[in-house]
Design a protein around this motif. Sequence first.
Motif, PDB file in Angstrom:
ATOM      1  N   ASN A 341      -8.084  26.795  20.847  1.00  0.00           N
ATOM      2  CA  ASN A 341      -7.666  25.922  19.743  1.00  0.00           C
ATOM      3  C   ASN A 341      -8.346  24.570  19.847  1.00  0.00           C
ATOM      4  OD1 ASN A 341      -5.922  27.309  17.982  1.00  0.00           O
ATOM      5  ND2 ASN A 341      -4.280  27.250  19.501  1.00  0.00           N
ATOM      6  N   ASN A 345     -11.318  23.111  17.295  1.00  0.00           N
ATOM      7  CA  ASN A 345     -11.263  21.788  16.663  1.00  0.00           C
ATOM      8  C   ASN A 345     -12.529  20.997  16.967  1.00  0.00           C
ATOM      9  OD1 ASN A 345      -8.780  22.275  15.589  1.00  0.00           O
ATOM     10  ND2 ASN A 345      -7.637  21.064  17.093  1.00  0.00           N
ATOM     11  N   LYS A 348     -15.202  22.201  14.926  1.00  0.00           N
ATOM     12  CA  LYS A 348     -15.028  21.898  13.507  1.00  0.00           C
ATOM     13  C   LYS A 348     -15.369  20.441  13.192  1.00  0.00           C
ATOM     14  CE  LYS A 348     -10.841  22.880  12.152  1.00  0.00           C
ATOM     15  NZ  LYS A 348      -9.618  23.536  11.643  1.00  0.00           N
ATOM     16  N   GLY A 407      -2.912  24.557  14.983  1.00  0.00           N
ATOM     17  CA  GLY A 407      -3.526  24.728  16.306  1.00  0.00           C
ATOM     18  C   GLY A 407      -2.902  23.841  17.372  1.00  0.00           C
TER      19      GLY A 407
HETATM   20 MG   LIG Z   1      -7.230  23.520  14.867  1.00  0.00          MG
END
Ligand SMILES: [Mg+2]
Length: 450
Positions: A341, A345, A348, A407
Amino acid sequence: MRHNHTILIYQFGRKPMVIDESLLAYILQISRKMAEMRRLSPVLNYALKEAINLVGAERGYVVLVSDDGSLDFRVKLDSSGQDIEHPEDQISRSILQEVVSTGEPLVLRNAMQNERFGQADSVVVLGLRSIMAVPLISRGDTIGAIYVENRAIRNRFSQDDAVPLVVFANQAAVAIENAALNDELEARVQARTRQLEQATQRLEESWHEAVESNRVRTVWLSQIAHDLRAPLGIASGALSLLNEGVLGSINAEQREWVEKSLQSVLHAATLTEDIFDLSRLEEGQIRLHMEPVNTERFLNGVYELAQGLPWAEGVQLSLEIANSLPWATFDAVRIQQVLFNLLANAQKFTRQGSVVIRAEQQPEPDLIHISVSDTGKGIPPDRIETLFKRFRQVDDSASRHEGAGLGLAICRELVTMHHGKIWVNSEPGTGSTFTFSLPTNLPPTPMVTG
Ligand SMILES: [Mg+2]
Ligand SMILES: Nc1ncnc2c1ncn2[C@@H]1O[C@H](COP(=O)(O)OP(=O)(O)OP(=O)(O)O)[C@@H](O)[C@H]1O
């Protein structure tokens, strides 16, 4: 042979009083007892009983002056200590009023013949004869009066009898005032306690309501997620088969649509899985499988897998293990979920620079820190607090990005279940570091045997 000394008592601004020594000793003894009593009601009762006894009266009353100046009949007793009914009808108000307003004691040997009070209704109707009333004076204020009487007997009280009663009343007044203050204080404490209890109760009620509505929402979410799992599984399965050509050949345009659909369905499935996970975590339905793990090997495994994430061109992923790590007992599947998770992130939100998985043994024994650092967009300080709550994203709805905001909430639940903590250090424009602590000495899940 009994020595009967007399003692002179000087009172400021008044005539000295003469009193028998043994009587004074007796009054002091009573006074000491009164001073020890802390509550008003027992003090009043005791004071009146002793006053009746002291002067050999048939009945007695203690009145206190209320804040509005009216007289409050607090205790009324006969010589056997019994309560007297309807005290207000039984007593001469005019006499009491006189004593309270002048602050002077009053002795009436034969009230019915008295020129000032002989006409008072109560005196006549009740046949009051011998009456003695002394003020209760504390710190210069008349706070009430003690009133004793004999009905049948004339000339029962003499002026001399007033002296011990006055001395006694002076002592009693102080004890009464102290006890009244104490009562008031007690009442205030009780009122505050009650207020506090009510506030606590209201808080508890709203807490229960919040917990209940949260529970209802969690159950509802979990139900929906559960119901979505099967159809999404069927759809992704069918799309995969189509995509692989198992169900017959498809042309390029069809493939493009099938692939797009598959991506969407897989995304929906991940989301559903996250919702399902978080709901079960919140309901306490997820159990950890704690086993001893070779931490370094575990992190290397995570690192290898993480290389498969769709990193941006200019992003470098690396693993840094600061010093050799001990083995630790944790749920490897769940800690890997936490790390993925965080890595998802980082992936991302980072376009350029580096992402580092770092692990370090802490100076405290049995504790390691594992972190994921990136050189991405960073998080504004005022958003950090809510980040780990579910459905929270830093951007407002206008610029929302893909993801449900689950998340980090899942990470926090899982880390907490491992008795660890998770936090973030971040600077907008520079990057973020998410770190969690992991105790290494947790007990393994017992093997189920039998
Ligand atoms: Mg996330
Ligand atoms: N490494 C990071 N850099 C910048 N912002 C981050 C980073 N990690 C998390 N955030 C911010 O915190 C928010 C919450 O993250 P979280 O992982 O809980 O949800 P999400 O990534 O939006 O959705 P999901 O994880 O459910 O797909 C993100 O939406 C983002 O705004």
